[in-house]
Design a protein around this motif. Sequence first.
Motif, PDB file in Angstrom:
ATOM      1  N   ASP A  55       0.835  -1.196   0.000  1.00  0.00           N
ATOM      2  CA  ASP A  55       0.000   0.000   0.000  1.00  0.00           C
ATOM      3  C   ASP A  55       0.875   1.253   0.000  1.00  0.00           C
ATOM      4  O   ASP A  55       1.951   1.273   0.613  1.00  0.00           O
ATOM      5  N   ILE A  56       0.418   2.318  -0.631  1.00  0.00           N
ATOM      6  CA  ILE A  56       1.190   3.543  -0.782  1.00  0.00           C
ATOM      7  C   ILE A  56       1.605   4.132   0.566  1.00  0.00           C
ATOM      8  O   ILE A  56       2.684   4.738   0.693  1.00  0.00           O
ATOM      9  N   VAL A  57       0.769   3.971   1.605  1.00  0.00           N
ATOM     10  CA  VAL A  57       1.119   4.552   2.905  1.00  0.00           C
ATOM     11  C   VAL A  57       2.361   3.898   3.494  1.00  0.00           C
ATOM     12  O   VAL A  57       3.127   4.535   4.221  1.00  0.00           O
TER      13      VAL A  57
ATOM     14  N   PHE B 259       5.513   5.605   2.442  1.00  0.00           N
ATOM     15  CA  PHE B 259       5.856   6.815   3.193  1.00  0.00           C
ATOM     16  C   PHE B 259       6.634   6.465   4.459  1.00  0.00           C
ATOM     17  O   PHE B 259       7.555   7.186   4.847  1.00  0.00           O
TER      18      PHE B 259
ATOM     19  N   VAL C 108      -3.181   1.235   9.570  1.00  0.00           N
ATOM     20  CA  VAL C 108      -2.602   0.574   8.397  1.00  0.00           C
ATOM     21  C   VAL C 108      -3.382  -0.694   8.052  1.00  0.00           C
ATOM     22  O   VAL C 108      -3.739  -0.927   6.889  1.00  0.00           O
TER      23      VAL C 108
ATOM     24  N   LYS D 136      -6.330   8.628   4.345  1.00  0.00           N
ATOM     25  CA  LYS D 136      -5.074   8.023   3.892  1.00  0.00           C
ATOM     26  C   LYS D 136      -3.963   9.064   3.759  1.00  0.00           C
ATOM     27  O   LYS D 136      -2.781   8.749   3.963  1.00  0.00           O
ATOM     28  N   THR D 137      -4.314  10.300   3.446  1.00  0.00           N
ATOM     29  CA  THR D 137      -3.304  11.366   3.409  1.00  0.00           C
ATOM     30  C   THR D 137      -2.740  11.615   4.801  1.00  0.00           C
ATOM     31  O   THR D 137      -1.516  11.713   4.981  1.00  0.00           O
TER      32      THR D 137
ATOM     33  N   ALA E 144      -0.521   8.666   5.700  1.00  0.00           N
ATOM     34  CA  ALA E 144       0.756   8.680   5.003  1.00  0.00           C
ATOM     35  C   ALA E 144       1.731   9.640   5.677  1.00  0.00           C
ATOM     36  O   ALA E 144       2.908   9.299   5.906  1.00  0.00           O
TER      37      ALA E 144
ATOM     38  N   LEU F 134       5.204   8.809   7.703  1.00  0.00           N
ATOM     39  CA  LEU F 134       6.472   9.452   7.371  1.00  0.00           C
ATOM     40  C   LEU F 134       7.209   9.854   8.650  1.00  0.00           C
ATOM     41  O   LEU F 134       8.405   9.588   8.811  1.00  0.00           O
TER      42      LEU F 134
END
Length: 311
Positions: A3-5, A8, A106, A193-194, A197, A201
Amino acid sequence: MPDIVIAFFAFGLLAGLLKSDLKVPQSIYETLSILLMLVLGLKGGLALHGQAHSGMIPDLLAVAALGLIIPLLAYPVLRYLIKLTNSDSVSIAAHYGSVSAGTFAVVLAYAEKSGLPLLPETTLYLVMLELPAIVIMLGLYGALKGQGNQAHIWREALTSRGVLLLGGGVLIGYLYGPEGLEPLAPALIGGFKTMLALFLLEMGLCTAKVCNPLPIKHWRLMLFAALAPFALGALGLAFGLLLDLPQGSLLVLTTLAASASYIAAPAAVRASIPDANIGLAMLASLGITFPVNVLLAIPVYQHWVELALGN
């Protein structure tokens, strides 16, 4: 691809290990953590809207019992095999009995993306597992120290930021439902999700800071932190199977059982066990267990769930 997260988190970890000057300002991190826990509560409340019933109470109490069992199992391992002091054993057992809101976010995103069936009360697992471990281990510490009155522990635990945000979010989401929350949904629910993420980070940067340089002298604790998620995840899976949970909720409970707190537990332990080394707890929970879960273990737990359900 993960997953994109997760990317990060890996990016933050790499930047931290390279000793970059990249950092997320403390005020933004605090805002993200507040929003993340509030949105998790709102999502749970929305899922419960119109679907809450008394039949879910026994299952939620069973989940809370899991939060009591895990630290009681972890304490003797930490005290006698890992050979930590009594204070550090109590502290780290409380961290592992409590759970990680970041890991929950997550795995919830993973389950939703995969289209796995989730019970409406799944978000409440986070609330039910957050408190019992902290309370019972601080109570154990007080008993060992001869402290009789533990009322302040309950007060601090029940009024902590995480509990209030999660509980308040669940209540608001449940009462107002999708229509009532419609004006806020694009920013809060749509931006989940933003937020996650950016939060991950910062968690990557924090993990690099905790683990660089790697304290080899604590190799026993690091080995525990790397292996404990799989043992505790198996325990969570067994509980979920006894409760006959659907695939998504079973994966969430398994992953929550495998996680360790790095937000609620440190605050409670620091206030109540002043002689505990919080750095050791953060090394284990955030430095090792958190990345093991979010980078490697969730697909493993999903495979376990599929095998257990015969899928």
